[in-house]
Design a protein around this motif. Structure first.
Motif, PDB file in Angstrom:
ATOM      1  N   ALA A  51       0.824  -1.211   0.000  1.00 32.35           N
ATOM      2  CA  ALA A  51       0.000   0.000   0.000  1.00 32.35           C
ATOM      3  C   ALA A  51       0.860   1.263   0.000  1.00 32.35           C
ATOM      4  O   ALA A  51       0.573   2.226  -0.719  1.00 32.35           O
ATOM      5  N   VAL A  52       1.928   1.255   0.798  1.00 29.37           N
ATOM      6  CA  VAL A  52       2.792   2.428   0.891  1.00 29.37           C
ATOM      7  C   VAL A  52       3.469   2.716  -0.449  1.00 29.37           C
ATOM      8  O   VAL A  52       3.590   3.871  -0.879  1.00 29.37           O
ATOM      9  N   ILE A  53       3.910   1.666  -1.133  1.00 34.73           N
ATOM     10  CA  ILE A  53       4.582   1.846  -2.417  1.00 34.73           C
ATOM     11  C   ILE A  53       3.577   1.999  -3.555  1.00 34.73           C
ATOM     12  O   ILE A  53       3.761   2.807  -4.471  1.00 34.73           O
ATOM     13  N   GLY A  54       2.484   1.222  -3.486  1.00 35.49           N
ATOM     14  CA  GLY A  54       1.577   1.141  -4.622  1.00 35.49           C
ATOM     15  C   GLY A  54       0.850   2.433  -4.940  1.00 35.49           C
ATOM     16  O   GLY A  54       0.742   2.823  -6.113  1.00 35.49           O
ATOM     17  N   VAL A  55       0.345   3.128  -3.927  1.00 34.15           N
ATOM     18  CA  VAL A  55      -0.445   4.340  -4.190  1.00 34.15           C
ATOM     19  C   VAL A  55       0.399   5.423  -4.863  1.00 34.15           C
ATOM     20  O   VAL A  55      -0.002   5.970  -5.901  1.00 34.15           O
ATOM     21  N   PRO A  56       1.594   5.769  -4.343  1.00 37.83           N
ATOM     22  CA  PRO A  56       2.415   6.756  -5.065  1.00 37.83           C
ATOM     23  C   PRO A  56       2.844   6.265  -6.453  1.00 37.83           C
ATOM     24  O   PRO A  56       2.935   7.050  -7.393  1.00 37.83           O
ATOM     25  N   LEU A  57       3.093   4.936  -6.580  1.00 40.19           N
ATOM     26  CA  LEU A  57       3.518   4.399  -7.870  1.00 40.19           C
ATOM     27  C   LEU A  57       2.435   4.565  -8.923  1.00 40.19           C
ATOM     28  O   LEU A  57       2.720   4.918 -10.080  1.00 40.19           O
ATOM     29  N   VAL A  58       1.190   4.322  -8.549  1.00 41.89           N
ATOM     30  CA  VAL A  58       0.080   4.493  -9.491  1.00 41.89           C
ATOM     31  C   VAL A  58      -0.004   5.948  -9.952  1.00 41.89           C
ATOM     32  O   VAL A  58      -0.191   6.232 -11.141  1.00 41.89           O
ATOM     33  N   GLY A  59       0.143   6.885  -9.010  1.00 38.99           N
ATOM     34  CA  GLY A  59       0.122   8.295  -9.387  1.00 38.99           C
ATOM     35  C   GLY A  59       1.250   8.653 -10.338  1.00 38.99           C
ATOM     36  O   GLY A  59       1.055   9.397 -11.320  1.00 38.99           O
ATOM     37  N   LEU A  60       2.447   8.116 -10.073  1.00 39.67           N
ATOM     38  CA  LEU A  60       3.593   8.386 -10.943  1.00 39.67           C
ATOM     39  C   LEU A  60       3.370   7.807 -12.333  1.00 39.67           C
ATOM     40  O   LEU A  60       3.636   8.476 -13.355  1.00 39.67           O
ATOM     41  N   LEU A  61       2.889   6.578 -12.410  1.00 39.99           N
ATOM     42  CA  LEU A  61       2.643   5.950 -13.707  1.00 39.99           C
ATOM     43  C   LEU A  61       1.576   6.700 -14.492  1.00 39.99           C
ATOM     44  O   LEU A  61       1.662   6.831 -15.719  1.00 39.99           O
ATOM     45  N   ALA A  62       0.545   7.203 -13.799  1.00 34.15           N
ATOM     46  CA  ALA A  62      -0.507   7.958 -14.473  1.00 34.15           C
ATOM     47  C   ALA A  62       0.050   9.257 -15.051  1.00 34.15           C
ATOM     48  O   ALA A  62      -0.346   9.680 -16.142  1.00 34.15           O
ATOM     49  N   ASP A  63       0.964   9.885 -14.326  1.00 33.22           N
ATOM     50  CA  ASP A  63       1.585  11.110 -14.845  1.00 33.22           C
ATOM     51  C   ASP A  63       2.440  10.819 -16.070  1.00 33.22           C
ATOM     52  O   ASP A  63       2.522  11.625 -17.000  1.00 33.22           O
ATOM     53  N   VAL A  64       3.081   9.656 -16.087  1.00 35.88           N
ATOM     54  CA  VAL A  64       3.990   9.316 -17.185  1.00 35.88           C
ATOM     55  C   VAL A  64       3.234   8.898 -18.434  1.00 35.88           C
ATOM     56  O   VAL A  64       3.537   9.359 -19.545  1.00 35.88           O
ATOM     57  N   GLY A  65       2.237   8.031 -18.272  1.00 31.29           N
ATOM     58  CA  GLY A  65       1.601   7.447 -19.454  1.00 31.29           C
ATOM     59  C   GLY A  65       0.102   7.551 -19.524  1.00 31.29           C
ATOM     60  O   GLY A  65      -0.517   6.841 -20.327  1.00 31.29           O
ATOM     61  N   GLY A  66      -0.519   8.373 -18.686  1.00 26.37           N
ATOM     62  CA  GLY A  66      -1.970   8.480 -18.699  1.00 26.37           C
ATOM     63  C   GLY A  66      -2.622   7.500 -17.740  1.00 26.37           C
ATOM     64  O   GLY A  66      -1.966   6.596 -17.207  1.00 26.37           O
ATOM     65  N   TRP A  67      -3.929   7.655 -17.565  1.00 20.95           N
ATOM     66  CA  TRP A  67      -4.605   6.906 -16.514  1.00 20.95           C
ATOM     67  C   TRP A  67      -4.706   5.419 -16.824  1.00 20.95           C
ATOM     68  O   TRP A  67      -4.847   4.594 -15.925  1.00 20.95           O
ATOM     69  N   ARG A  68      -4.626   5.021 -18.117  1.00 20.90           N
ATOM     70  CA  ARG A  68      -4.699   3.599 -18.447  1.00 20.90           C
ATOM     71  C   ARG A  68      -3.381   2.869 -18.154  1.00 20.90           C
ATOM     72  O   ARG A  68      -3.373   1.656 -17.934  1.00 20.90           O
ATOM     73  N   PHE A  69      -2.271   3.602 -18.190  1.00 18.55           N
ATOM     74  CA  PHE A  69      -0.960   2.984 -18.072  1.00 18.55           C
ATOM     75  C   PHE A  69      -0.790   2.181 -16.776  1.00 18.55           C
ATOM     76  O   PHE A  69      -0.249   1.063 -16.811  1.00 18.55           O
ATOM     77  N   PRO A  70      -1.219   2.695 -15.604  1.00 18.65           N
ATOM     78  CA  PRO A  70      -1.085   1.881 -14.380  1.00 18.65           C
ATOM     79  C   PRO A  70      -1.809   0.544 -14.459  1.00 18.65           C
ATOM     80  O   PRO A  70      -1.328  -0.458 -13.909  1.00 18.65           O
ATOM     81  N   PHE A  71      -2.945   0.489 -15.157  1.00 12.80           N
ATOM     82  CA  PHE A  71      -3.668  -0.771 -15.283  1.00 12.80           C
ATOM     83  C   PHE A  71      -2.821  -1.801 -16.048  1.00 12.80           C
ATOM     84  O   PHE A  71      -2.761  -2.975 -15.680  1.00 12.80           O
ATOM     85  N   TYR A  72      -2.180  -1.364 -17.120  1.00 12.12           N
ATOM     86  CA  TYR A  72      -1.353  -2.279 -17.900  1.00 12.12           C
ATOM     87  C   TYR A  72      -0.155  -2.769 -17.080  1.00 12.12           C
ATOM     88  O   TYR A  72       0.186  -3.959 -17.100  1.00 12.12           O
ATOM     89  N   VAL A  73       0.496  -1.841 -16.374  1.00  9.07           N
ATOM     90  CA  VAL A  73       1.669  -2.214 -15.590  1.00  9.07           C
ATOM     91  C   VAL A  73       1.285  -3.194 -14.476  1.00  9.07           C
ATOM     92  O   VAL A  73       1.942  -4.223 -14.261  1.00  9.07           O
ATOM     93  N   LEU A  74       0.203  -2.889 -13.755  1.00 11.63           N
ATOM     94  CA  LEU A  74      -0.216  -3.759 -12.655  1.00 11.63           C
ATOM     95  C   LEU A  74      -0.680  -5.124 -13.176  1.00 11.63           C
ATOM     96  O   LEU A  74      -0.443  -6.155 -12.539  1.00 11.63           O
ATOM     97  N   ALA A  75      -1.331  -5.137 -14.346  1.00  9.69           N
ATOM     98  CA  ALA A  75      -1.727  -6.424 -14.930  1.00  9.69           C
ATOM     99  C   ALA A  75      -0.495  -7.271 -15.233  1.00  9.69           C
ATOM    100  O   ALA A  75      -0.476  -8.486 -14.982  1.00  9.69           O
ATOM    101  N   GLY A  76       0.567  -6.636 -15.762  1.00  7.85           N
ATOM    102  CA  GLY A  76       1.806  -7.368 -16.016  1.00  7.85           C
ATOM    103  C   GLY A  76       2.443  -7.881 -14.743  1.00  7.85           C
ATOM    104  O   GLY A  76       2.923  -9.024 -14.689  1.00  7.85           O
ATOM    105  N   LEU A  77       2.431  -7.057 -13.689  1.00 10.91           N
ATOM    106  CA  LEU A  77       3.008  -7.481 -12.416  1.00 10.91           C
ATOM    107  C   LEU A  77       2.222  -8.640 -11.808  1.00 10.91           C
ATOM    108  O   LEU A  77       2.804  -9.579 -11.257  1.00 10.91           O
ATOM    109  N   ILE A  78       0.892  -8.580 -11.914  1.00  9.47           N
ATOM    110  CA  ILE A  78       0.069  -9.670 -11.386  1.00  9.47           C
ATOM    111  C   ILE A  78       0.346 -10.960 -12.153  1.00  9.47           C
ATOM    112  O   ILE A  78       0.414 -12.050 -11.575  1.00  9.47           O
ATOM    113  N   GLY A  79       0.513 -10.850 -13.476  1.00 13.70           N
ATOM    114  CA  GLY A  79       0.872 -12.029 -14.250  1.00 13.70           C
ATOM    115  C   GLY A  79       2.213 -12.613 -13.821  1.00 13.70           C
ATOM    116  O   GLY A  79       2.372 -13.837 -13.738  1.00 13.70           O
TER     117      GLY A  79
END
Length: 309
Positions: A51-79
């Protein structure tokens, strides 16, 4: 659209809710009783680290690649995690004809002395924590004019406190006086939370106090989870599932009752809610929760004669 996002979130919640009970059950099967509490503490601490790492990471990824980008990254990590679990998760030899009898297991476990006291205590301690954690940022912004960006650091510090408390609770889970320590920590968390929301001071003193509440309130989860696995016996997996449900009930209850308290009496009433829930939890531990026969027998053995089972 909103409907598809809501449906996917519910499905993700179903899948995500299966992970903690199965992880706990694997720990119970894999580690001997004397080491189980420490392993459970590491698991709870890891969840807070996420939780401590994930929430800021999602915000950073959204700034880098838009709001869809965190979904793709997290889906890859879950896989990736799925592949690791498939290769490395401890395998358990099941009976030839396993029988799914949740109702029978639930009835058996619900009649076990002490189980409901453990669950009630967990609900109350989760209420204490989530009532404090959910409304802390709003309290800092409204009462102390803290910039919104700084509240992220404040919440990260409180999450770090939960990590530390979980690790500490894992060590306490094997201590002979674990229930006495648990009762004191619960009462302390409620008192500090109550004072933090009622007494005016500086913003960062409030953050420090909330971090202490987080440490004290998080000690109980590994202790109670370890106790539940001992009480449940052969219905251990069912007991772990019931414990996970009590986590969710306490979290939702803390958020809902905290919102009601805020609307009726402001942040001071949230402090009183935390104090009341933690005090009742400490009283239940003191007069209703008892150590398992397995734990009492193990603690009675001389240190040199303890055998890992």
């Amino acid at each position: 659209n909103y409907a598809s996002l809501l449906i996917c979130r519910l499905l993700t919640g179903v899948g995500g809710a299966m992970a903690p009970p199965n992880s706990m059950a694997a720990i119970s099967d894999h580690f001997p009783p004397a080491q189980r509490g420490t392993a459970v503490g590491w698991l709870f601490s890891a969840s807070w680290l996420g939780a401590v790492i994930g929430v800021p990471l999602v915000g950073l990824l959204a700034d880098v690649g838009g709001w869809r980008f965190p979904f793709y990254v997290l889906a890859g990590l879950i896989g990736l995690v799925w592949g690791c679990l498939w290769l490395w998760f401890p395998r358990h030899q099941l009976p030839a004809t396993p029988r799914l009898d949740f109702a029978g297991r639930f009835q058996e476990l619900s009649r076990t002395p002490g189980v409901w006291a453990v669950l009630v205590t967990n609900v109350l301690q989760q209420m204490t924590f989530f009532a404090m954690f959910t409304y802390l940022a709003a309290y800092l912004v409204q009462a102390y004019r803290m910039p919104t960006g700084e509240t992220a650091l404040a919440l990260a510090l409180v999450g770090g406190g939960a990590m530390a408390g979980s690790l500490l609770g894992g060590r306490i889970a094997g201590h002979p006086r674990r229930l006495r320590v648990l009762a004191v920590s619960l009462l302390g968390s409620g008192m500090i939370a109550g004072v933090s929301f009622i007494v005016s001071t500086s913003a960062w003193i409030i953050v420090a106090s909330a971090s202490m509440v987080s440490i004290l309130a998080s000690i109980g989860a590994p202790v109670l989870m370890t106790l539940m696995t001992e009480l449940a016996g052969r219905s251990r997996a069912t007991g772990i599932g019931m414990f996970g449900a009590s986590n969710q009930l306490g979290g939702v209850g803390g958020v809902l009752l905290g919102g009601v308290a805020l609307s009726l009496g402001g942040f001071a009433l949230i402090g009183l809610l935390c104090l009341g829930a933690a005090t009742v939890a400490a009283a239940v531990v003191r007069w209703q929760v008892r150590d398992s026969a397995e734990f009492r027998q193990r603690m009675a053995l001389p240190a040199g004669n303890r055998v890992a089972t």
